[in-house]
Write a protein that holds these residues in place. Structure first.
Motif, short mmCIF file in Angstrom:
data_model
loop_
_atom_site.label_atom_id
_atom_site.label_comp_id
_atom_site.label_asym_id
_atom_site.label_seq_id
_atom_site.Cartn_x
_atom_site.Cartn_y
_atom_site.Cartn_z
N GLY A 103 0.88 -1.35 -0.25
CA GLY A 103 0.31 0.19 0.08
C GLY A 103 1.02 1.17 0.13
O GLY A 103 -0.02 2.61 -0.16
N PHE A 104 2.05 1.01 0.11
CA PHE A 104 2.71 2.64 0.39
C PHE A 104 3.01 3.35 -1.16
O PHE A 104 3.08 3.16 -2.42
N GLU A 105 2.98 4.78 -0.99
CA GLU A 105 2.97 5.91 -2.36
C GLU A 105 4.16 5.74 -2.36
O GLU A 105 4.52 6.65 -1.02
N GLY A 106 4.96 6.15 -3.64
CA GLY A 106 5.83 6.97 -3.97
C GLY A 106 6.26 6.65 -5.20
O GLY A 106 5.22 6.93 -5.74
N THR A 107 7.06 7.04 -5.31
CA THR A 107 8.01 7.88 -7.26
C THR A 107 8.88 7.51 -7.28
O THR A 107 9.72 6.58 -6.22
N ALA A 108 9.02 6.88 -8.48
CA ALA A 108 10.22 5.90 -8.91
C ALA A 108 11.16 6.48 -10.06
O ALA A 108 9.84 7.30 -10.93
N THR A 109 12.49 6.28 -9.92
CA THR A 109 12.81 7.14 -11.62
C THR A 109 12.44 5.68 -12.58
O THR A 109 12.09 4.55 -12.53
N PHE A 110 13.10 5.79 -13.89
CA PHE A 110 12.63 4.91 -15.15
C PHE A 110 13.82 4.06 -14.58
O PHE A 110 13.48 2.96 -15.32
N ARG A 111 14.58 4.31 -13.96
CA ARG A 111 16.24 3.30 -13.96
C ARG A 111 15.09 1.99 -12.33
O ARG A 111 16.10 1.09 -12.16
N GLU A 112 14.35 2.62 -11.76
CA GLU A 112 13.56 2.19 -10.59
C GLU A 112 12.78 0.91 -10.83
O GLU A 112 11.65 0.98 -10.51
#
Length: 550
Positions: A243-252
């Motif tokens: 349920g975590f809300e986050g941000t990822a780069t295109f490498r992640e």
């Protein structure tokens, strides 16, 4: 594609290969060459490290190897790569694994918790359950790399995770997300679950480490996506998200498979890729359309191959119906295994371990055909083109003992007796070079391993010294008569029949006479068809033993 005339988006089924060439790899090479490719020509295969690294995983490596070898002979620089799709998530626990030596083991023999605690995570983020490699993915890749070395295939292993981490995939991910509407439209014709919210990128959750499929926003300028870690469905089971809300780069994160495959073609510059018929009916049609309509590239030359079965059943890690390359090389020379993969990939084949003698006999005939000793135009034509790619070195002086005869020789560990019997049967000349003799005797050890693994009619041990046995007069006289019959030069079939006649002439029960023979040679009351077996042995040895002289 195999012929240069077929449209680029149609997998080659090899239908007209034989009309162009006697070896299918040459027809495929024609299709590649017709495109006027830049060098190095790139040939690719790939696998997701999901279970045992078994012989079936080797299909694409070997299909690619033969095409690469043909192209190199034509003067091209070739790079053969094999991708480990190791940023894929572990979706279920395999029932079997292969240890660092390639031996198949069950989960009870390893730290199964290393896998069970990491469902949903990329293979490169999962500890090696054997505790030797840096990850489960690295363990799997090292097995395949070792297998390639065993068969002399110069393949370069490529990790998808590394391609993401070092930014190689980043421009492709950005391009796909920039054209997300086009991506949805193309994929929507192949998958019903694609809707207006679908985003072809799967971030890795920064909180729990699982791969998630729910992207809520795309920021092309920042090169990031926002996501929610939601549940993943895997084979009818559910891997829960945190349920975590986050941000990822295109490498992640990673592209879904149907986009990741054509992305590999682009970043690696792939010119040719063989694949199984499951992909031909599934991800190949979408992959070639994504390549053209979304990425703006041409797909590589394809080739569809048939899967082979093992002992009449589909290869299956979960069911345990697998064999690894090290296991099969305990039973077969590398040349014979390469020959198996050199056969027409359009045809389904069964690798029946109980009948490996037939495969070896076929290889031996193929080898003789190359040197002009087989009166069969089709086999000779195939051998003339394929044989140099099957063997590590073309040497006419090689000695190949028939596999079942080698299994008979394997009933003794006495090297001198093995060689004496091979000489007496005419397989080894007095002037045979030592390297050829050693090569011939290597097959004996493999055939012995086959007899033991299959527990077949050859799984017996000849007693090198005379067992302590005593027989009554009638049996002893019958054995003496049989010794004279063997000394006269009769073959195994004749000896088998004579044993019945000899027993009757001396008033001995047939079963008692055969038991006497088994005791003399095996020190046990039963064994293989004795007469035929004796016909395979050195006749002088048989005569001495029947006369209880050693």
């Amino acid at each position: 594609m195999g012929n240069g005339d077929r449209p680029a988006d149609e997998p080659d089924d090899g239908a007209d290969a034989e009309s162009r060439h006697d070896f299918w790899a040459e027809a495929v090479a024609d299709g590649i060459e017709a495109r006027d490719p830049d060098e190095p020509i790139v040939i690719k295969g790939g696998v997701s490290p999901s279970g045992v690294a078994h012989l079936g995983n080797f299909n694409e490596i070997m299909r690619g190897y033969f095409v690469a070898a043909v192209l190199r002979d034509r003067g091209f620089e070739v790079r053969q790569v094999f991708t480990s799709d190791d940023r894929d998530p572990l979706r279920k626990l395999p029932r079997k694994l292969a240890d660092p030596d390639g031996n198949i083991v069950g989960l009870g023999d390893v730290d199964a918790g290393a896998l069970g605690r990491n469902l949903g995570k990329p293979y490169t983020d999962i500890p090696d359950p054997f505790g030797e490699s840096e990850s489960y993915a690295a363990h799997f890749a090292s097995l395949l790399e070792a297998d390639a070395e065993r068969l002399g295939v110069p393949v370069e292993m490529v990790s998808n995770t590394e391609l993401y981490r070092d930014g190689t995939f980043e421009p492709v991910v950005e391009h796909v997300l920039e054209r997300v509407d086009d991506a949805r439209e193309v994929l929507g014709t192949y998958q019903s679950k694609v809707d207006d919210e679908y985003v072809p990128f799967n971030p890795i959750c920064a909180n729990c480490g699982t791969v998630t499929e729910t992207v809520t926003d795309i920021d092309l300028d920042a090169g990031t996506v926002d996501y929610v870690c939601t549940d993943m469905t895997a084979g009818g089971d559910t891997i829960e998200g945190c349920g975590f809300e986050g941000t990822a780069t295109f490498r992640e994160g990673k592209l879904p498979w149907r986009f990741e495959w054509p992305a590999q073609w682009q970043v690696l510059g792939v010119d040719f890729e063989p694949f199984g018929k499951d992909h031909a009916e599934g991800s190949w049609p979408s992959g070639q359309e994504i390549a053209r309509e979304v990425l703006g590239i041409d797909p590589p030359v394809p080739m569809t191959y048939e899967w082979f079965t093992l002992n009449g059943e589909a290869l299956s890690s979960s069911a345990g119906n697998v064999v690894t390359v090290p296991e099969i090389l305990e039973l077969l020379e590398p040349d014979v295994l390469r020959y198996f993969f050199a056969l027409d990939p359009r045809r389904a084949r069964d690798l029946d371990l109980s009948r490996l003698d037939q495969l070896v006999d076929d290889f031996d005939r193929f080898e003789r055909a190359y040197f002009g000793d087989v009166d069969d135009e089709a086999i000779t034509a195939f051998a003339e083109r394929a044989y140099p790619y099957v063997v590590s070195e073309v040497r006419e002086e090689r000695i190949r003992l028939p596999y079942t005869f080698a299994a008979v020789l394997g009933m003794t560990d006495d090297r001198d007796l093995r060689l004496e019997m091979a000489r007496n049967e005419g397989y080894v000349d007095d002037d045979a070079p030592e390297w050829a003799i050693e090569g011939a005797l290597e097959r004996v050890d493999r055939a012995r391993a086959w007899a033991e693994r299959m527990d077949n009619a050859y799984n017996y041990r000849i007693q090198e010294t005379l067992p302590e046995v005593e027989f009554d007069g009638d049996v002893a006289a019958a054995l003496e008569d049989l010794a004279e019959f063997v000394a006269a030069g009769h073959d195994g079939e004749a000896i088998q029949g004579e044993m019945y006649e000899t027993a009757r002439r001396h008033g001995v029960e047939v079963s008692e006479f055969f038991e006497a023979g088994y005791l003399l040679f095996f020190d046990q009351p039963q064994g293989p068809r004795l007469g035929e077996f004796l016909g395979e042995l050195d006749s002088e040895f048989v005569v001495r033993r029947l006369r209880r002289m050693g």
